[in-house]
Structures are given as C-alpha cells and as structure tokens.
Design an enzyme around this catalytic site. Sequence first.
Site, PDB file in Angstrom:
ATOM      1  N   TYR A  61       0.865  -1.236  -0.174  1.00 10.33           N
ATOM      2  CA  TYR A  61       0.009   0.205  -0.010  1.00 10.33           C
ATOM      3  C   TYR A  61       1.068   1.160  -0.025  1.00 10.33           C
ATOM      4  O   TYR A  61       1.680   1.583   1.117  1.00 10.33           O
ATOM      5  CB  TYR A  61      -0.931   0.047   1.195  1.00 10.33           C
ATOM      6  CG  TYR A  61      -1.836  -1.140   1.232  1.00 10.33           C
ATOM      7  CD1 TYR A  61      -2.099  -1.992   0.186  1.00 10.33           C
ATOM      8  CD2 TYR A  61      -2.645  -1.293   2.641  1.00 10.33           C
ATOM      9  CE1 TYR A  61      -3.210  -2.818   0.267  1.00 10.33           C
ATOM     10  CE2 TYR A  61      -3.614  -2.497   2.494  1.00 10.33           C
ATOM     11  CZ  TYR A  61      -3.946  -3.120   1.381  1.00 10.33           C
ATOM     12  OH  TYR A  61      -4.860  -4.203   1.584  1.00 10.33           O
ATOM     13  N   GLY A 289     -12.427   1.156   5.197  1.00  9.00           N
ATOM     14  CA  GLY A 289     -11.583   2.067   5.040  1.00  9.00           C
ATOM     15  C   GLY A 289     -12.054   3.046   4.424  1.00  9.00           C
ATOM     16  O   GLY A 289     -13.262   3.075   4.021  1.00  9.00           O
TER      17      GLY A 289
END
Length: 350
Positions: A61, A289
């Site tokens: 990420y 998220g």
Amino acid sequence: MQYRQLGRSGLKISTLTLGTMTMGGKGAFEKVGNVGLAEAKRQIDLCLDAGVNLIDTADIYSTGGSEEIIGEALGGVRKSGVMLATKLRFPMGKGPNDAGLSRHHIIEACNASLRRLRTDHIDLYQVHEWDGITPLDETIEALNTLISHGKVRYIGCSNYSAWHIMKALGISDATHRQRFVSQQIHYTLEAREAENELLPLAHDQGLGVLVWSPLAGGLLSGKHRRDRKTPEGTRQLAGWSEPPINNEARLWDIIDVLVKIADARGVSGAQIALAWLLGRPTITSVIIGARNEAQLADNLKAASLELTGEERAALDRVSLSPLQYPYWHQAKTAKDRLGAADLLLLGPHL
C-alpha cells in the site's frame, strides 16, 4: 462493538477492522485515497473509541507509505489493545528477489514492515497472494521462523484458492508447524463467489475470515444509482478497476434493494451492505477504510445494526448466484447426505 474468535486461535478481534489502503496516496494507490498523517490519526482514534482493536495494512500500500503513516500515527507505542496486521508478497523493489514468498523475501519483508510500523512484532502476518513458483513448505517454514523469533504472532493468507489453503494447512499439520489462522477475502452482496469453496473451507478447517473491500470499491455505498452519473471523488471515476463487475444489470438490481432498505431505515446503503456481511456464516471481521472521517464514522455504525429476517431475505434473493458445477449436481443428488459446511452454499438452493 462485538469481538469474535479468530479461527482456531485464542485471539479475539473486533467485528470491524480498520483498513488503511487509503493512507499514503502514492502511485496507483492515489486512486483509492490520499489520507495523510493528521487524518490518519483521527481515523485511528475514531476506530479505537468505537472498540476496533485491529488495524490492517500491507507493505504494497503506497509502497510502504501506509505502514509508515500507521507507525508515525501510533508514535512507536502500541495503544492499549491495538493489534497490527500487515501483508507481503507484491514487489517492493526492482530486484529479482523483491517479491514473492521465498524465505529470503519473507524475512526481508517482515523486517522492513517492522521498521516502518515502528514495532517489535506483527500480530497477524498475511501472505497477500499466491506464489506458484515457491514451494509451500519453504513459505510455511519461513513464516514459522518469524513466529519462533517473536516477530510474528499469527499467520494468515489472502486471495488464495481453496486448494492452495488446504495444501498449506496439510503441510503445516504434517510438519507440526503453525497453521494459517485466517484468510482475507473479497466477499460482498455483488460478489458471492467465496461461498462456493472458501467459506465452506473456513467452516470445516476453523479459519477466521476477514473481508476486504466489503462495499465493492464503493459501489455498494448507496451513492451509486441506476442511470445516474458516477459521483465525484469515487474510485470508479478515478479509474480503480477492482473489483470487476461481470453483470452490471444484476449490480443495479442489488443496489435498488439495498437503497430501499437503507431509506426505510434512515441509514446509509453502506451500513446495510456491511450489516449483511456481518451476519453471514463464518465471517469474523469486515475491513472498513475511508477517504475521510465522515465516511469512516458512517461505516462504524454498521457494528450495531441488525437486519431483520425479511430484510436479509430480500438481499439474499436479489444477490443469489446460480450454482456452478459440481454444486448444482450435489444439490440435486446429494441433498440426503450434506454436512454443515456443504449447506453454507447449497442450503438456499434446496
């Protein structure tokens, strides 16, 4: 917030997990989100106040950017009860050994994640994707080495096929090594393929299940409607291609029912989609998220939302997929001798 046991382990995790793919905003991940340090701190505090006890990230990420932000946000000190999960497998450099699940890369990747996260251990270390060229016994042995050295406490897998998982569990059992305690999978109202084998496997083998992208990249948030322009600031408008949508007409049918229930409840479509997942068999935790604090606050409310039997049945009907072979044959000819794991998939079709 409720807490569920993670597979056969003694660990209990919150039914909602904070996902951090939106943190960092580097490279291709800018399409997902660009949450900086200040916003990340607010999101973490918001989740902890709501009872979330697991933060999930991955080295890929923003090429380490997400892990760095988490490490800085926590200040190198674990807040009471906070656990960290991260993943490895994808390329973190241009070298021939900077990716995969070899012993070399696993050890290097773990040490790098520990530095970025500013911690001495990872609570749940997950292999992020299948590696078909590295022997599984090498991968399992390397992960167990990290456990024996105190750098990792539990191990899991993500995006594995059922036969991949069973082969790994077989190796662990045969060699008396620690098994995967969980799998992290994609599973939504729109994408129910995991019901074919991954969820029955979880039931049969005692694996915990964490769900990634539970809103199908925002498509099930309630903001997307039939015959309307794609909302500004969404992943689809930015060109993010996950998850693939194979039947757009079916997607809109699902959203129609989702929004109808949400409007009647006075809540967001996202909360309904998340609540549906939390009520499905074998699900341990759903990873949420957000691009901003408002989205996250809305998603957190799903932890206390209970769908009625009628609401759940309506969502089940509109999203149910036809059985593939050999499952349609089993439903027709083996229904007199089906076990509990079989019925997770076949039960609604009998």
